[in-house]
Design an enzyme around this catalytic site. Structure first.
Site, mmCIF file in Angstrom:
data_model
loop_
_atom_site.group_PDB
_atom_site.id
_atom_site.type_symbol
_atom_site.label_atom_id
_atom_site.label_comp_id
_atom_site.label_asym_id
_atom_site.label_seq_id
_atom_site.Cartn_x
_atom_site.Cartn_y
_atom_site.Cartn_z
ATOM 1 N N TRP A 185 0.861 -1.177 0.000
ATOM 2 C CA TRP A 185 0.000 0.000 0.000
ATOM 3 C C TRP A 185 0.894 1.222 0.000
ATOM 4 O O TRP A 185 1.723 1.363 0.902
ATOM 5 C CB TRP A 185 -0.925 0.052 1.215
ATOM 6 C CG TRP A 185 -1.524 1.413 1.351
ATOM 7 C CD1 TRP A 185 -2.455 1.988 0.518
ATOM 8 C CD2 TRP A 185 -1.155 2.433 2.296
ATOM 9 N NE1 TRP A 185 -2.691 3.289 0.903
ATOM 10 C CE2 TRP A 185 -1.921 3.578 1.985
ATOM 11 C CE3 TRP A 185 -0.285 2.472 3.367
ATOM 12 C CZ2 TRP A 185 -1.834 4.752 2.722
ATOM 13 C CZ3 TRP A 185 -0.182 3.650 4.108
ATOM 14 C CH2 TRP A 185 -0.952 4.772 3.774
ATOM 15 N N GLU A 226 -2.760 -2.955 -2.535
ATOM 16 C CA GLU A 226 -3.909 -2.384 -1.823
ATOM 17 C C GLU A 226 -4.294 -1.017 -2.378
ATOM 18 O O GLU A 226 -3.487 -0.093 -2.398
ATOM 19 C CB GLU A 226 -3.606 -2.254 -0.332
ATOM 20 C CG GLU A 226 -4.776 -1.654 0.464
ATOM 21 C CD GLU A 226 -4.530 -1.610 1.960
ATOM 22 O OE1 GLU A 226 -3.419 -1.974 2.397
ATOM 23 O OE2 GLU A 226 -5.448 -1.198 2.686
ATOM 24 N N LYS A 228 -6.756 2.526 -2.553
ATOM 25 C CA LYS A 228 -7.334 3.447 -1.581
ATOM 26 C C LYS A 228 -8.072 4.548 -2.344
ATOM 27 O O LYS A 228 -7.770 4.838 -3.503
ATOM 28 C CB LYS A 228 -6.231 4.031 -0.689
ATOM 29 C CG LYS A 228 -6.773 4.778 0.537
ATOM 30 C CD LYS A 228 -5.713 4.994 1.605
ATOM 31 C CE LYS A 228 -6.346 5.610 2.854
ATOM 32 N NZ LYS A 228 -5.344 5.859 3.919
ATOM 33 N N ASP A 259 -9.642 -2.915 1.236
ATOM 34 C CA ASP A 259 -9.765 -2.397 2.607
ATOM 35 C C ASP A 259 -11.151 -1.765 2.730
ATOM 36 O O ASP A 259 -11.534 -0.923 1.901
ATOM 37 C CB ASP A 259 -8.672 -1.350 2.868
ATOM 38 C CG ASP A 259 -8.689 -0.862 4.307
ATOM 39 O OD1 ASP A 259 -7.682 -1.031 5.012
ATOM 40 O OD2 ASP A 259 -9.730 -0.308 4.732
ATOM 41 N N HIS A 262 -11.679 1.920 2.291
ATOM 42 C CA HIS A 262 -11.047 2.568 1.135
ATOM 43 C C HIS A 262 -11.957 2.755 -0.062
ATOM 44 O O HIS A 262 -11.493 2.871 -1.188
ATOM 45 C CB HIS A 262 -9.816 1.757 0.705
ATOM 46 C CG HIS A 262 -8.696 1.833 1.680
ATOM 47 N ND1 HIS A 262 -7.447 1.320 1.432
ATOM 48 C CD2 HIS A 262 -8.639 2.359 2.928
ATOM 49 C CE1 HIS A 262 -6.664 1.547 2.482
ATOM 50 N NE2 HIS A 262 -7.358 2.162 3.395
ATOM 51 N N HIS A 286 -8.774 -6.303 4.037
ATOM 52 C CA HIS A 286 -8.429 -5.512 5.226
ATOM 53 C C HIS A 286 -9.750 -5.155 5.862
ATOM 54 O O HIS A 286 -10.468 -4.260 5.413
ATOM 55 C CB HIS A 286 -7.630 -4.273 4.847
ATOM 56 C CG HIS A 286 -6.159 -4.541 4.863
ATOM 57 N ND1 HIS A 286 -5.218 -3.551 4.756
ATOM 58 C CD2 HIS A 286 -5.458 -5.695 5.008
ATOM 59 C CE1 HIS A 286 -4.001 -4.078 4.831
ATOM 60 N NE2 HIS A 286 -4.127 -5.374 4.980
ATOM 61 N N ASP A 294 -12.291 7.081 6.283
ATOM 62 C CA ASP A 294 -11.493 5.873 6.515
ATOM 63 C C ASP A 294 -10.864 5.959 7.900
ATOM 64 O O ASP A 294 -9.664 6.078 8.063
ATOM 65 C CB ASP A 294 -10.396 5.773 5.441
ATOM 66 C CG ASP A 294 -9.516 4.549 5.662
ATOM 67 O OD1 ASP A 294 -8.340 4.586 5.220
ATOM 68 O OD2 ASP A 294 -9.985 3.576 6.283
ATOM 69 N N ASP A 296 -10.733 3.851 10.350
ATOM 70 C CA ASP A 296 -10.088 2.662 10.927
ATOM 71 C C ASP A 296 -10.574 2.370 12.345
ATOM 72 O O ASP A 296 -9.760 2.095 13.246
ATOM 73 C CB ASP A 296 -8.568 2.829 10.901
ATOM 74 C CG ASP A 296 -8.006 2.669 9.483
ATOM 75 O OD1 ASP A 296 -7.526 3.668 8.926
ATOM 76 O OD2 ASP A 296 -8.109 1.550 8.941
ATOM 77 N N ASP A 325 -7.572 -4.612 9.894
ATOM 78 C CA ASP A 325 -6.804 -3.383 9.712
ATOM 79 C C ASP A 325 -7.566 -2.219 10.307
ATOM 80 O O ASP A 325 -8.428 -1.618 9.658
ATOM 81 C CB ASP A 325 -6.529 -3.124 8.227
ATOM 82 C CG ASP A 325 -5.646 -1.884 8.059
ATOM 83 O OD1 ASP A 325 -5.465 -1.433 6.922
ATOM 84 O OD2 ASP A 325 -5.168 -1.352 9.091
HETATM 85 C C1 RNT Z 1 -3.898 2.654 4.865
HETATM 86 C C2 RNT Z 1 -4.068 1.169 4.592
HETATM 87 C C3 RNT Z 1 -2.934 0.368 5.100
HETATM 88 C C4 RNT Z 1 -2.609 0.803 6.520
HETATM 89 C C5 RNT Z 1 -1.443 0.060 7.076
HETATM 90 C C6 RNT Z 1 -1.014 0.721 8.357
HETATM 91 O O1 RNT Z 1 -5.116 3.301 4.904
HETATM 92 O O2 RNT Z 1 -5.268 0.688 5.147
HETATM 93 O O3 RNT Z 1 -3.245 -1.007 5.058
HETATM 94 O O4 RNT Z 1 -3.688 0.570 7.345
HETATM 95 O O5 RNT Z 1 -0.414 0.065 6.138
HETATM 96 ZN ZN ZN Z 2 -5.508 -1.440 4.790
#
Ligand code: RNT
Ligand code: ZN
Length: 418
Positions: A185, A226, A228, A259, A262, A286, A294, A296, A325
């Protein structure tokens, strides 16, 4: 027979009336390996001790005491979490969560020796170890660009870091006997409207091609890329968008990392599984929760997660890697791992307990009334009694016991870190 066993027996009988074999569903749920993300424990800080702040458009909010400050402390916290997380699981590292840094050594020359404590720890626990290059929180993430930077020297540095991480993943796999996922990523993007979108995307593609040109044993390393949608400071354009990476993954036989934070808030990640797997190799998930962006957040058992569990069960897990994640620093970080891992396994259990044959039969005979009624009925089937039985089988206490254990650990260990 105790109450849990009586309720479990009744649940098995009720599910059987819907054509569901509970023991088979539990077996399939127990076969799913969940990637536990180390970076929830150190707030994505890493251990190079360079004082670099978290950049790359990610944000960790909160200052709950007891963050892991070294790889050793992080492993200690993970070991504590594992006493309350049902297996099987593996651990996923960021490319800066090193055990040690050799003076004068930077990320582009890391080897498995910089992660030897992780390797030996994973071997001792017989668990797999994944790695994700850290293309962020470093001076060479310049103007928000790494692998797509216009300066070839900066790109070359990050290409070497990516190659180093793949070789580290290969060494992890050789030591643990478990294939290592190396997930790429890159935070590259633009705060405001870029004049040129094509050139940075071409540079990202060429940098990835250069990374993957360095041969590793594909039986030992699974590459993932990955995508985003945006990050803080890269709101207007992300170089590695979903369109870019889905195409790249298909062309180069890489896993695409989806993710859950994302994509546009109304997009269903669950719906993407079958659309991709019917044509493409593999998916790395993720599993995360975005609240308004986003963010998290720790995953909860919401409709998004339940839909994902249902689609994982429907698509089969042989080509889906499941990774968590999220990073929440407002609560105890061991608790964040435990709550999220439990919810992931609950979503998988509910997916495997879904009376799919019964619902699909209604759809096949075009009885859409029955399909809807049975889909809704499935939500009130006694999955909780099955979960309580699993907790007893795993020897994991119910929530009260888990909270007592977390509270005891933070007083004895985490709060003493200062
Ligand atoms: C960033 C991505 C990635 C991160 C990690 C910390 O938004 O989700 O996977 O969460 O690299
Ligand atoms: Zn991620």
């Amino acid at each position: 027979m105790n109450r849990t066993e009586r309720m479990y027996e009744d649940a098995c009988a009720i599910y059987a009336e819907h054509g569901v074999d509970v023991e088979e569903a539990v077996r399939r749920m127990n076969a799913c390996v969940i990637g536990i993300h180390a970076w929830q424990g150190d707030d994505v800080t890493g251990f190079e001790n360079t004082g670099h702040a978290l950049t790359g458009g990610c944000q960790v909010t909160g200052n709950y005491p007891g963050r892991a400050r070294t790889a050793e402390e992080l492993r200690q916290d993970l070991d504590e979490a594992f006493t309350m997380i049902p297996g099987p699981f593996k651990v996923v590292l960021q490319g800066h969560e090193v055990d040690c840094v050799t003076p004068g050594c930077d990320r582009d020359s890391f080897t498995v020796e910089n992660f030897s404590g992780w390797r030996d720890w994973a071997v001792e626990r017989k668990i797999g170890l994944d790695i994700a290059p850290a293309f962020y929180s470093h001076p060479k993430l310049d103007m928000g660009l790494s692998l797509s930077h216009p300066d070839p020297e900066i790109r070359a540095f990050w290409i070497r870091h990516g190659q180093a991480c793949r070789r580290i993943g290969e060494a992890f796999a050789r030591a643990t006997g478990v294939r290592s996922v190396c997930n790429f990523w890159a935070p590259d993007g633009f705060k405001d409207t870029p004049a040129d979108r094509l050139a940075p995307r071409r540079r990202l593609m060429e940098s990835l091609d250069a990374i993957f040109a360095d041969p590793v044993d594909e039986a030992l390393v699974l590459d993932a890329v990955e995508s985003k949608l945006f990050g803080i400071g890269t709101e207007s354009c992300t170089v590695g968008s979903h369109d870019f990476y889905l195409t790249y993954a298909a062309r180069h036989n890489k896993a695409i990392c989806l993710d859950m934070g994302h994509f546009h808030p109304t997009e269903s990640i669950a719906d993407k599984l079958s659309a991709i797997l019917v044509q493409q190799g593999r998916i790395l998930l993720h599993v995360s929760r975005g609240v308004r962006w986003d963010s998290d957040h720790v995953i909860v058992l919401n409709d998004d997660l339940l839909s994902l569990g249902r689609e994982i069960a429907a698509c089969g897990t042989d080509r889906i890697e499941i990774g968590l994640d999220y990073f929440d620093a407002t609560i105890n970080r061991v608790g964040a791992w435990v709550i999220g891992a439990h919810n992931m396994r609950k979503a998988l259990l509910r997916g495997f307990l879904e009376p799919t044959a019964e619902i699909c039969a209604a759809e096949s005979r075009r009885d859409l009334t029955a399909r809807l009624a049975l889909q809704e009925e499935a939500k009130s089937l006694p999955w909780g009694a099955v979960w309580a039985h699993c907790l007893e089988e795993w020897g994991i206490p119910a929530v009260g016991g888990v909270l007592d254990r977390i509270s005891d650990y933070e007083k004895k260990v985490q709060f003493r870190r200062g």
